[in-house]
Write a protein that holds these residues in place. Sequence first.
Motif, PDB file in Angstrom:
ATOM      1  N   LYS A 297     -35.161   3.063   4.985  1.00  0.00           N
ATOM      2  CA  LYS A 297     -33.808   2.532   4.955  1.00  0.00           C
ATOM      3  C   LYS A 297     -32.834   3.602   4.479  1.00  0.00           C
ATOM      4  O   LYS A 297     -33.197   4.499   3.721  1.00  0.00           O
ATOM      5  N   ARG A 298     -31.613   3.497   4.974  1.00  0.00           N
ATOM      6  CA  ARG A 298     -30.567   4.436   4.557  1.00  0.00           C
ATOM      7  C   ARG A 298     -29.407   3.646   3.962  1.00  0.00           C
ATOM      8  O   ARG A 298     -29.156   2.494   4.329  1.00  0.00           O
ATOM      9  N   PRO A 299     -28.661   4.256   3.033  1.00  0.00           N
ATOM     10  CA  PRO A 299     -27.554   3.530   2.392  1.00  0.00           C
ATOM     11  C   PRO A 299     -26.343   3.452   3.310  1.00  0.00           C
ATOM     12  O   PRO A 299     -26.055   4.366   4.084  1.00  0.00           O
ATOM     13  N   LEU A 300     -25.641   2.338   3.219  1.00  0.00           N
ATOM     14  CA  LEU A 300     -24.416   2.135   3.971  1.00  0.00           C
ATOM     15  C   LEU A 300     -23.358   1.617   3.016  1.00  0.00           C
ATOM     16  O   LEU A 300     -23.584   0.643   2.285  1.00  0.00           O
ATOM     17  N   GLY A 301     -22.199   2.276   2.998  1.00  0.00           N
ATOM     18  CA  GLY A 301     -21.116   1.865   2.113  1.00  0.00           C
ATOM     19  C   GLY A 301     -20.139   0.942   2.828  1.00  0.00           C
ATOM     20  O   GLY A 301     -19.750   1.210   3.964  1.00  0.00           O
ATOM     21  N   LEU A 302     -19.739  -0.136   2.173  1.00  0.00           N
ATOM     22  CA  LEU A 302     -18.796  -1.103   2.746  1.00  0.00           C
ATOM     23  C   LEU A 302     -17.510  -1.064   1.928  1.00  0.00           C
ATOM     24  O   LEU A 302     -17.423  -1.660   0.847  1.00  0.00           O
ATOM     25  N   PRO A 303     -16.470  -0.365   2.415  1.00  0.00           N
ATOM     26  CA  PRO A 303     -15.208  -0.281   1.668  1.00  0.00           C
ATOM     27  C   PRO A 303     -14.421  -1.588   1.759  1.00  0.00           C
ATOM     28  O   PRO A 303     -14.698  -2.460   2.581  1.00  0.00           O
ATOM     29  N   THR A 304     -13.419  -1.712   0.909  1.00  0.00           N
ATOM     30  CA  THR A 304     -12.499  -2.835   1.001  1.00  0.00           C
ATOM     31  C   THR A 304     -11.585  -2.641   2.203  1.00  0.00           C
ATOM     32  O   THR A 304     -11.443  -1.529   2.733  1.00  0.00           O
ATOM     33  N   TRP A 305     -10.910  -3.724   2.628  1.00  0.00           N
ATOM     34  CA  TRP A 305     -10.063  -3.627   3.816  1.00  0.00           C
ATOM     35  C   TRP A 305      -8.894  -2.664   3.603  1.00  0.00           C
ATOM     36  O   TRP A 305      -8.573  -1.857   4.481  1.00  0.00           O
TER      37      TRP A 305
ATOM     38  N   ILE B 187       0.837  -1.209   0.000  1.00  0.00           N
ATOM     39  CA  ILE B 187       0.000   0.000   0.000  1.00  0.00           C
ATOM     40  C   ILE B 187       0.863   1.247   0.000  1.00  0.00           C
ATOM     41  O   ILE B 187       0.615   2.202  -0.757  1.00  0.00           O
ATOM     42  N   ILE B 188       1.901   1.263   0.838  1.00  0.00           N
ATOM     43  CA  ILE B 188       2.780   2.444   0.903  1.00  0.00           C
ATOM     44  C   ILE B 188       3.494   2.638  -0.428  1.00  0.00           C
ATOM     45  O   ILE B 188       3.672   3.779  -0.893  1.00  0.00           O
ATOM     46  N   GLY B 189       3.903   1.538  -1.081  1.00  0.00           N
ATOM     47  CA  GLY B 189       4.542   1.657  -2.386  1.00  0.00           C
ATOM     48  C   GLY B 189       3.618   2.305  -3.407  1.00  0.00           C
ATOM     49  O   GLY B 189       4.051   3.166  -4.196  1.00  0.00           O
ATOM     50  N   ALA B 190       2.343   1.917  -3.402  1.00  0.00           N
ATOM     51  CA  ALA B 190       1.385   2.525  -4.331  1.00  0.00           C
ATOM     52  C   ALA B 190       1.170   3.998  -4.007  1.00  0.00           C
ATOM     53  O   ALA B 190       1.033   4.835  -4.911  1.00  0.00           O
ATOM     54  N   LEU B 191       1.161   4.346  -2.720  1.00  0.00           N
ATOM     55  CA  LEU B 191       1.003   5.747  -2.339  1.00  0.00           C
ATOM     56  C   LEU B 191       2.225   6.562  -2.768  1.00  0.00           C
ATOM     57  O   LEU B 191       2.085   7.719  -3.204  1.00  0.00           O
ATOM     58  N   ARG B 192       3.413   6.005  -2.661  1.00  0.00           N
ATOM     59  CA  ARG B 192       4.619   6.716  -3.099  1.00  0.00           C
ATOM     60  C   ARG B 192       4.556   7.030  -4.583  1.00  0.00           C
ATOM     61  O   ARG B 192       4.924   8.121  -5.023  1.00  0.00           O
ATOM     62  N   ARG B 193       4.082   6.068  -5.371  1.00  0.00           N
ATOM     63  CA  ARG B 193       4.006   6.265  -6.824  1.00  0.00           C
ATOM     64  C   ARG B 193       2.766   7.053  -7.232  1.00  0.00           C
ATOM     65  O   ARG B 193       2.562   7.314  -8.419  1.00  0.00           O
ATOM     66  N   GLU B 194       1.924   7.393  -6.235  1.00  0.00           N
ATOM     67  CA  GLU B 194       0.646   8.079  -6.484  1.00  0.00           C
ATOM     68  C   GLU B 194      -0.240   7.260  -7.423  1.00  0.00           C
ATOM     69  O   GLU B 194      -1.020   7.807  -8.209  1.00  0.00           O
ATOM     70  N   SER B 195      -0.109   5.939  -7.329  1.00  0.00           N
ATOM     71  CA  SER B 195      -0.928   5.050  -8.152  1.00  0.00           C
ATOM     72  C   SER B 195      -2.024   4.372  -7.329  1.00  0.00           C
ATOM     73  O   SER B 195      -2.745   3.529  -7.873  1.00  0.00           O
ATOM     74  N   TYR B 196      -2.132   4.713  -6.051  1.00  0.00           N
ATOM     75  CA  TYR B 196      -3.166   4.092  -5.230  1.00  0.00           C
ATOM     76  C   TYR B 196      -4.529   4.628  -5.660  1.00  0.00           C
ATOM     77  O   TYR B 196      -4.722   5.840  -5.782  1.00  0.00           O
ATOM     78  N   ARG B 197      -5.471   3.722  -5.868  1.00  0.00           N
ATOM     79  CA  ARG B 197      -6.818   4.113  -6.275  1.00  0.00           C
ATOM     80  C   ARG B 197      -7.836   3.473  -5.337  1.00  0.00           C
ATOM     81  O   ARG B 197      -7.744   2.283  -5.017  1.00  0.00           O
ATOM     82  N   TRP B 198      -8.782   4.279  -4.910  1.00  0.00           N
ATOM     83  CA  TRP B 198      -9.837   3.790  -4.022  1.00  0.00           C
ATOM     84  C   TRP B 198     -10.820   2.932  -4.811  1.00  0.00           C
ATOM     85  O   TRP B 198     -11.237   3.297  -5.910  1.00  0.00           O
ATOM     86  N   ALA B 199     -11.177   1.813  -4.252  1.00  0.00           N
ATOM     87  CA  ALA B 199     -12.179   0.957  -4.890  1.00  0.00           C
ATOM     88  C   ALA B 199     -13.572   1.491  -4.568  1.00  0.00           C
ATOM     89  O   ALA B 199     -13.788   2.090  -3.508  1.00  0.00           O
ATOM     90  N   PRO B 200     -14.546   1.310  -5.445  1.00  0.00           N
ATOM     91  CA  PRO B 200     -15.920   1.718  -5.100  1.00  0.00           C
ATOM     92  C   PRO B 200     -16.427   0.906  -3.919  1.00  0.00           C
ATOM     93  O   PRO B 200     -16.065  -0.268  -3.755  1.00  0.00           O
ATOM     94  N   VAL B 201     -17.245   1.515  -3.085  1.00  0.00           N
ATOM     95  CA  VAL B 201     -17.782   0.814  -1.921  1.00  0.00           C
ATOM     96  C   VAL B 201     -18.954  -0.055  -2.354  1.00  0.00           C
ATOM     97  O   VAL B 201     -19.609   0.209  -3.366  1.00  0.00           O
TER      98      VAL B 201
END
Length: 596
Positions: A95-103, A68-82
């Motif tokens: 009902k209300r929406p709830l987003g479940l992100p990746t780990w 993860i840190i390597g991807a952040l250094r290269r600025e290539s880290y991308r957030w996945a859709p929840v």
Amino acid sequence: MQSAETVLGVIRERGRRGLPLEKLYRQLFNHELFLLAYGRIRSNAGAMTPGVNGETADGMSLAKIGTIIGALRRESYRWAPVRRVYIEKKGSKKKRPLGLPTWSDKLVAEVVRLLLEAYYDVQFSDRSHGFRPRRGCHTALREIADNWQGTHWFIEGDISDCFGSLDHAILVETLAEKIHDGRFLRLIDRMLKAGYLEDWRWKATLSGAPQGGVASPILSNIYLDRLDQFVEQRLMPDYNRGKQRRSNPAYVSVHNRMNRARKRGDREAVRQLRKQKRRLPVGDPFDPDYRRLRYVRYADDWLLGFAGPKREAEEIKARVREFLRDDLKLELSESKTLITHAASQPACFLGYDIKTQYADTRITGGLRGVNGTIGLFVPRQVIRQRCALYMKRGKPVHRGVLIHDSDYSIVSQYQAEYRGLVHYYLLAQDVFRFNRLCWVMGYSLLATLANKHKSSVGAMAHKLKTTIDTPHGPRTCFEVKVHRDGGREPLIARFGGIPLKRQRTAQLVDHAPPESRAGRNELLHRLLAGECELCGTRTGLQVHHVRKLADLNRPGRPPRSAWVRLMAKRRRKTLVVCLPCHQDIHAGRATASTRK
């Protein structure tokens, strides 16, 4: 590499001094911050809930942090859709929406949250209580009860779909005022625009911070801090004036007549005038030179208390609506944003009924000490709704879903539900009203146990009833003991026995972050030790997670597995293992330590 506590301490000091933050993105390369973040969120209920790619806390490793840190250094880290799911609102069928992100996204978002909270929390208003360390619902309610004397009108604020309506451009612009780091701001902007999957179709997020996102609470507080500043810096100076009310002419007139009657020796006139005097306020309630405006906010719920005429209260409400619409792109819910008379109609805030009290007959030390003070009360519908969960056709009944549990678990479940509600309402002056709920739940508990053991409610009551000592004297409760071998003390579960006494200093606050003197938690020490806890291998280590200890006894799982015995013995939901052992665990095969 600096420790996480040192980094956060430096950022916190810059926030306290009001200095801008530069080169903040570099702090995302710090392994210590990721270890701290992992230690904080690994035990959360959602740690084992998969996002769109099925990734959970299970399999966490130092190598994953490095990736993860390597991807952040290269600025290539991308957030996945929840992954979006819908849950019912409390007390409503909507009902209300709830987003479940990746780990991985949860981990990065927790690091972002740590950095933002360290910098911004020391700058937030003291009137903001939601999603902040050492603050919570009770601190907000105590501020109202202690400091809002003399309030005439309550303005209850409700923002329509607040978290789903936060404007991304305004939020990033607000962050950019104090964070001078383009890379960090771009990372936040990408997180906000990552989108979500619903029925496996990607949809864009044009506004809002996803409910369920780790960093969403601090981002919403940063956004709504502009509302706090508007109220404190513009509304309060405009509507607060005068040090104290001028004397009420009617009160002064009666007081002077009473003194003259006392000098004449007319005791009957003095008695009648004293009664008349006690029905009049000392200060002039219509004093045009005295106004007081007070404010408190918890997350997106806010409340204004105003001492003055209703016409000005309506002006205040209109100005807040205009500011939210024009500056923050938010809309007030007209049906829920109310102006209520503080003495005749309670305002509902954080589940409490709040009223200004008046009682001319309550004399303390020769004064009407109750008049003008704020009272906190339990809403009657709360007790009715809770009682209804344990009743059928107006009578308490057993709960069939618990019949197959142990007696200890059944009593513990009832006590946890009862204790949580009572402890939340300990600030209320009429907390004694939970006696009704205690009786209903107690009867339902006995009926559940009687149904399980084919007995009667009376027999179960006779068997379990006992008396315990509390700080407020002896109390009756129902008790179950589980005796254990090896000379260990028995496990005890009790229902009831909680004194329904008001506690003015009761506190229910949000979790505080680790103090700078606090060391790593036990799991991080085990992970950094670099050794498989099953076979001793020192390479390719991962952390095996289970959602709860009860999963160790899941049907179909080998009961004599070494890893099951080890986790059960330690009473830990984690186990540091090498990659082959981890694969064996998930495949249901014997691990290396068992095969030897």
